[in-house]
Design a protein around this motif. Sequence first.
Motif, mmCIF file in Angstrom:
data_model
loop_
_atom_site.group_PDB
_atom_site.id
_atom_site.type_symbol
_atom_site.label_atom_id
_atom_site.label_comp_id
_atom_site.label_asym_id
_atom_site.label_seq_id
_atom_site.Cartn_x
_atom_site.Cartn_y
_atom_site.Cartn_z
ATOM 1 N N VAL A 54 4.312 11.311 -3.017
ATOM 2 C CA VAL A 54 5.849 11.561 -3.400
ATOM 3 C C VAL A 54 6.209 10.210 -4.173
ATOM 4 C CG1 VAL A 54 7.866 10.746 -2.383
ATOM 5 C CG2 VAL A 54 7.025 13.375 -1.603
ATOM 6 N N PHE A 55 5.716 9.495 -2.990
ATOM 7 C CA PHE A 55 5.830 7.463 -4.359
ATOM 8 C C PHE A 55 5.452 7.196 -4.736
ATOM 9 C CE2 PHE A 55 5.361 6.852 0.939
ATOM 10 C CZ PHE A 55 7.515 7.097 1.113
ATOM 11 N N ARG A 56 4.086 8.281 -5.920
ATOM 12 C CA ARG A 56 2.778 7.753 -7.127
ATOM 13 C C ARG A 56 4.200 7.358 -7.909
ATOM 14 N NH1 ARG A 56 1.843 12.363 -9.823
ATOM 15 N NH2 ARG A 56 3.945 12.565 -10.545
ATOM 16 N N MET A 115 1.177 -1.105 -0.059
ATOM 17 C CA MET A 115 -0.110 -0.080 0.340
ATOM 18 C C MET A 115 0.780 1.243 0.209
ATOM 19 S SD MET A 115 -2.804 -1.401 2.480
ATOM 20 C CE MET A 115 -1.541 -2.169 4.070
ATOM 21 N N CYS A 116 0.853 1.914 -1.220
ATOM 22 C CA CYS A 116 1.912 3.413 -0.996
ATOM 23 C C CYS A 116 3.318 2.940 -0.764
ATOM 24 C CB CYS A 116 1.214 4.269 -0.626
ATOM 25 S SG CYS A 116 0.071 4.290 1.165
ATOM 26 N N PRO A 117 3.998 2.064 -1.491
ATOM 27 C CA PRO A 117 4.568 1.837 -0.750
ATOM 28 C C PRO A 117 6.391 2.677 -0.798
ATOM 29 C CG PRO A 117 4.723 0.913 -2.320
ATOM 30 C CD PRO A 117 3.269 1.003 -2.303
ATOM 31 N N MET A 118 6.916 3.072 -0.435
ATOM 32 C CA MET A 118 8.214 4.122 0.053
ATOM 33 C C MET A 118 9.627 2.673 -0.310
ATOM 34 S SD MET A 118 9.390 5.561 3.311
ATOM 35 C CE MET A 118 11.354 6.158 4.051
ATOM 36 N N ILE A 119 9.760 2.960 -1.330
ATOM 37 C CA ILE A 119 10.539 1.580 -1.705
ATOM 38 C C ILE A 119 11.782 2.744 -2.871
ATOM 39 C CG2 ILE A 119 9.119 0.046 -2.092
ATOM 40 C CD1 ILE A 119 8.377 1.373 -5.092
ATOM 41 N N GLY A 179 10.307 -13.783 -10.589
ATOM 42 C CA GLY A 179 9.988 -14.824 -9.607
ATOM 43 C C GLY A 179 9.493 -14.367 -8.068
ATOM 44 N N LEU A 180 8.896 -12.996 -8.278
ATOM 45 C CA LEU A 180 8.362 -12.413 -6.982
ATOM 46 C C LEU A 180 6.015 -12.947 -7.221
ATOM 47 C CD1 LEU A 180 9.823 -9.054 -7.045
ATOM 48 C CD2 LEU A 180 10.268 -10.847 -5.470
ATOM 49 N N PRO A 181 6.063 -13.174 -6.006
ATOM 50 C CA PRO A 181 4.772 -12.985 -5.940
ATOM 51 C C PRO A 181 3.778 -11.986 -6.489
ATOM 52 C CG PRO A 181 5.301 -13.017 -3.430
ATOM 53 C CD PRO A 181 6.925 -13.196 -4.509
ATOM 54 N N PRO A 182 2.939 -12.305 -6.802
ATOM 55 C CA PRO A 182 1.284 -11.797 -7.327
ATOM 56 C C PRO A 182 1.441 -10.294 -6.505
ATOM 57 C CG PRO A 182 0.692 -13.680 -7.861
ATOM 58 C CD PRO A 182 1.942 -13.950 -6.869
ATOM 59 N N ALA A 183 2.180 -9.670 -7.577
ATOM 60 C CA ALA A 183 2.014 -7.941 -6.219
ATOM 61 C C ALA A 183 0.289 -7.524 -6.201
ATOM 62 C CB ALA A 183 2.488 -7.408 -6.741
ATOM 63 N N PHE A 184 -0.052 -6.816 -5.097
ATOM 64 C CA PHE A 184 -1.454 -5.916 -5.256
ATOM 65 C C PHE A 184 -0.006 -4.211 -4.376
ATOM 66 C CE2 PHE A 184 -4.011 -3.042 -3.257
ATOM 67 C CZ PHE A 184 -4.780 -2.455 -3.829
ATOM 68 N N ILE A 185 -0.813 -2.999 -5.388
ATOM 69 C CA ILE A 185 0.210 -1.671 -5.830
ATOM 70 C C ILE A 185 -0.983 -0.576 -6.171
ATOM 71 C CG2 ILE A 185 1.680 0.037 -5.731
ATOM 72 C CD1 ILE A 185 3.646 -2.768 -7.208
ATOM 73 N N ASP A 186 -0.517 0.381 -4.678
ATOM 74 C CA ASP A 186 -1.610 1.210 -5.162
ATOM 75 C C ASP A 186 -1.191 2.280 -3.844
ATOM 76 O OD1 ASP A 186 -1.607 0.907 -2.264
ATOM 77 O OD2 ASP A 186 -4.169 0.396 -2.663
ATOM 78 N N VAL A 187 -1.400 4.003 -4.542
ATOM 79 C CA VAL A 187 -0.328 5.324 -4.700
ATOM 80 C C VAL A 187 -1.996 6.021 -5.042
ATOM 81 C CG1 VAL A 187 0.551 5.164 -6.691
ATOM 82 C CG2 VAL A 187 1.563 6.024 -4.745
ATOM 83 N N GLY A 188 -1.695 7.420 -4.702
ATOM 84 C CA GLY A 188 -2.472 8.111 -4.483
ATOM 85 C C GLY A 188 -1.267 8.885 -5.674
#
Lengths: 368, 328
Positions: free
Chosen positions: B265-267, B194-198, B252-261
């Motif tokens: 900044v993180f968009r 959820m709106c990850p800081m990456i 090779g990663l599991p299915p991802a859910f990503i959301d953001v506004g």
Amino acid sequence: MQELVGRLTSLDPEASETLKVITYFDHLVEGRVGVETMVRGAALLSGAVAGLARAGRTIRVDSSGARLPDGGSAGDLARPDDSPPWPRRDCGEGAFVWLERTGPAHANDAMVLERLAHSVTVSRPGAASAVPGQHALEVLLDPASPATDRDRAAVRLGLEPRTLLTVVATGRSAPASEAQVPAAHRPAAPAPREPMTALATARMATAYGLVTALLVRGDTVTVATAGATADRVGVGEAVTVDRLPESFAGALLALRATSVLAPFVRVGDLGLLAHAVQATDHASSPPADVAGVERAIAHGWSVDALESLADAESVRAVARAAGLHHSTLQARLTDLPGHLGFDVSGGRGRARLHTALLVRRAVGARFG
Amino acid sequence: MTTSDTLRRPPFDPELAAVLSVIGESLPPTLTPEMIPLMRETPMMLPLEQVLEGRPVTHDEFTVPGYEGAEIIVSVFRRTDHVTGGPAIFHIHGGGMVVGDRFFGVEACIEWVERYDAVVASVEYRLAPEHPDPVPVEDCYAGLQWFVTQGEELGFDTSRVVVAGGSAGGGLSAGVALLCRDRGGPALIGQFLMCPMIDDRNETVSSHQYDGIGVWDRTSNDTGWDALLGDRRGTDDVSIYASPARATDLSGLPPAFIDVGSAEVFRDEDVAYATQIWADGGVAELHVWPGGFHGFQMMGGAATVARKSVEAQLDWLDRILGHVVDEA
């Protein structure tokens, strides 16, 4: 306000949060949202179900934001049989809004309902005529706004040409100015007696810092209810919509004249003193009497003591304000005319001192 | 980037703007290092008892080995009528790597417990700057390793674990998913970001668009990353587990859910992460909610866009957890 790191639930049932309510709905009107969003805003802020009946349709929303079944006309089906009708307000053309509050009304209910009704009214098709990029009130308070923008802003706020309006300026005094006044000497903030039903608000950047301008209908602002965000209130003259910049100028001047002991000032009550402030604003150097006050302060006189001296209080009262024994004060009083440059024992001297203190305050006023 | 570029930015959703105008006083857009102690003292959640009141959910605490054997706490939430063998969610809280505790965001966790009969764990990883990288992400990974050894004890299927987190917790979740892949660790069935800081580099367009405005602005992001990485920040000496946006291979990663506004900044770093997953042949679901400021789902709870975005989150979890139930 129940806030946990910026989480908005609902307003405090017991504290008046006038400015927050006004700001909330101003943003919705500014963002041209639909009426359901406005009803949801009322439900969210009040923590009660809010409703709108218009053109044979009903919208009811609970405080979590969810739409409810229409609940009959005006939510009557949701009302216990023996209870009075829900508090409601008309918003033109037969439409009205209500709040389904069970139990005693909360402090902000009346204001929430008033703002909801106002927002629905001004968002009627045809009524909405946005002034792009700027709040309508800012346009009206700015003497440089073109006439066409002013007209649109007035329509936007639903203002008739002959309606009497008053601008109220509120601000938080910057901490530096009078922080040394002991808490016991500070009067309580003006108690909210009736909600000041502002038509609009605007944050205005002034030479004296950020102040909040509130537009109020009518010519009688009896008491400040700007809520917890303001500790100083200045009230301008009542004018018609075309003269709002003058009312704002007066409100700002009154706000600058406020003090810890007099946090609520009407510009009309200042009389000729207002001219003294204006003359100083246009002068290149501070008047000699203000320089005299500064000298007295430099020699250990407190503003409080000088204030009470100007108010012709007894030597004992002045001594109390100065934190001195009255005999010590008597001795120091003999030096005072030398600092001030005039004698304070007579009515004229006290008037000069009073004026100099007020002008000094107005010149040094900072808000934000 | 010119000044005029930085001043162009998506506006806040009107309803969220109204919420922000009211909560703004208690929530400055900018967090500077000096403000960290005060932020830590500010209660971020309702008391846990209040959140749990009247809900069929139990709470247990476990002290488990963290990074390099340090003791950390993991809270575990289960339905009182829990049926063994269902899914589990390993939750990592947000707070910019510098604030928050394992109960920050716990309301969503409780919702997952009730809705899916999931066993939900929330880990008390140690915070920067006192505990710089790699402590936070390694604490989370160690907590997850412990959690999957407890499947029998706690009553869940260890082959059906999702890692989940918001903001810094989203970044740590992505980092943990990468660690699981690269170390042959626990097999996850989803990463819920959820709106990850990456991205420690903080140089995307959106990272410049929100400075001094909104929630968790550019300067706050500098504060968080500086605390986590110190002098290494922005250099080649930053691992993909600390700053997952630096990973060049997201296969090779599991299915991802990503959301953001769209108004945070993180968009752009979050959109880029989804794009890279697709480029590498992976599965990702991306939602960019127009006018959302950082954390709008939590703060703007009743606003339409916030409610719709939470529905989308649950919709993805329904599919990730529900479909697995049907096929099992």
